[in-house]
Design an enzyme around this catalytic site. Sequence first.
Site, PDB file in Angstrom:
ATOM      1  N   LYS A 104       1.041  -1.128   0.100  1.00 45.60           N
ATOM      2  CA  LYS A 104      -0.042  -0.008  -0.056  1.00 45.60           C
ATOM      3  C   LYS A 104       0.961   1.060  -0.042  1.00 45.60           C
ATOM      4  O   LYS A 104       0.665   2.200  -0.748  1.00 45.60           O
ATOM      5  CB  LYS A 104      -0.966   0.094   1.087  1.00 45.60           C
ATOM      6  CG  LYS A 104      -1.992  -0.982   1.145  1.00 45.60           C
ATOM      7  CD  LYS A 104      -2.901  -1.221   2.295  1.00 45.60           C
ATOM      8  CE  LYS A 104      -3.761  -2.112   2.309  1.00 45.60           C
ATOM      9  NZ  LYS A 104      -4.465  -2.690   3.395  1.00 45.60           N
ATOM     10  N   GLN A 135      -4.403  -1.277   9.765  1.00 48.17           N
ATOM     11  CA  GLN A 135      -4.262  -2.385   9.216  1.00 48.17           C
ATOM     12  C   GLN A 135      -4.729  -3.767   9.975  1.00 48.17           C
ATOM     13  O   GLN A 135      -4.707  -3.768  11.255  1.00 48.17           O
ATOM     14  CB  GLN A 135      -2.778  -3.012   8.901  1.00 48.17           C
ATOM     15  CG  GLN A 135      -2.543  -4.152   7.896  1.00 48.17           C
ATOM     16  CD  GLN A 135      -3.087  -4.016   6.679  1.00 48.17           C
ATOM     17  OE1 GLN A 135      -3.205  -3.083   5.994  1.00 48.17           O
ATOM     18  NE2 GLN A 135      -3.813  -5.314   6.269  1.00 48.17           N
ATOM     19  N   ASP A 166     -11.240   3.060   4.170  1.00 46.71           N
ATOM     20  CA  ASP A 166     -11.423   1.571   4.173  1.00 46.71           C
ATOM     21  C   ASP A 166     -12.990   1.539   4.099  1.00 46.71           C
ATOM     22  O   ASP A 166     -13.468   0.368   3.633  1.00 46.71           O
ATOM     23  CB  ASP A 166     -10.882   0.968   5.255  1.00 46.71           C
ATOM     24  CG  ASP A 166      -9.665   0.101   5.041  1.00 46.71           C
ATOM     25  OD1 ASP A 166      -9.410  -0.208   3.809  1.00 46.71           O
ATOM     26  OD2 ASP A 166      -8.859  -0.066   5.954  1.00 46.71           O
TER      27      ASP A 166
END
Length: 280
Positions: A51, A95, A118
């Site tokens: 990422k 994460q 997200d």
Amino acid sequence: MIIDGKAVADGIRAELLARTARFFQIAGRKPALAVVLIGNDPASEIYVRNKLRACAEAGIRSVDVRMPAEVSTQEATEAVRRLAADGEIDGILVQLPLPKHLDPRVILAEIPAEKDVDGFSEENIGALALGREGTVACTPLGVMELLKRYRIPTSGKHAVVVGRSNIVGKPMALLLLNADATVTVCHSHTRGLKEICLQADILVAAAGKPKLITADMVKEGAVVIDVGTNREGGKLCGDVDFGEVEKKASYITPVPGGVGPMTVAMLLSNVCAAAEKRIR
Ligand code: NDP
């Protein structure tokens, strides 16, 4: 036809480079994503590294926040709260999975909806459920983008989603419903999975079970989207028995090279959108 997720994702990432350059001209800075990694789960390390690299390539500034596995919920919460208050951070990603002793709900709740790139926050999931504008989870959003770019219609089609997780199955079903498909959601308690799958014009497999979807479960000419990312004997494979199902499907995504690359592309796109909204 095999859906080339890598090619579509590369195209999106090239478009994003122009978008971040425009943002820089207007805002005098790059869009910025903070990535919080707690502990040292090897798979998470790889995901985060990918990422961060993708951000750099797209002209997005990334802030790499690392915390030891033993960190307390309060310390993690405070770190996220600081990022939430930072005017130069547009998106925050924590994460997952978190170390066992940490409650993801408490920590994720610190991410304001407008920085929740997200799309996991209650506010963003609520917006999706209500058919309103919000940030949508990257993987299901990537699937919709693939359908769009391959001009695969959804209106009036019967879509079957296998999997009902909060990060893939449920938002996937809501997106298809919002796109006027008739949606059936299956899970581990579903009876007659094969018969239901056989009715699908669009079949999305997101169960995390290698070869769950076999050719006898797929209607001739169906569109088959394989979200599954499993490791078998060190090799990456999806939830679909690709070799056999490919012969029946009109369109199918491979693993790797299908949905996977789209997830990162949509994350970058969500960061750009979040940054643009903040300077509007
Ligand atoms: P979860 O384990 O959270 O959810 C799996 C879902 O599948 C559950 O709803 C479960 O049902 C259902 N399920 C499991 N077994 C069966 C079965 N035999 N029949 C029907 N339904 C079943 O996984 P995620 O949603 O997080 O991920 C799904 C897959 O997608 C994984 O392989 C994951 O690695 C992959 N993934 C890929 C991404 C990408 O970028 N390509 C991103 C995110 C995930 P129940 O609810 O009843 O337990």
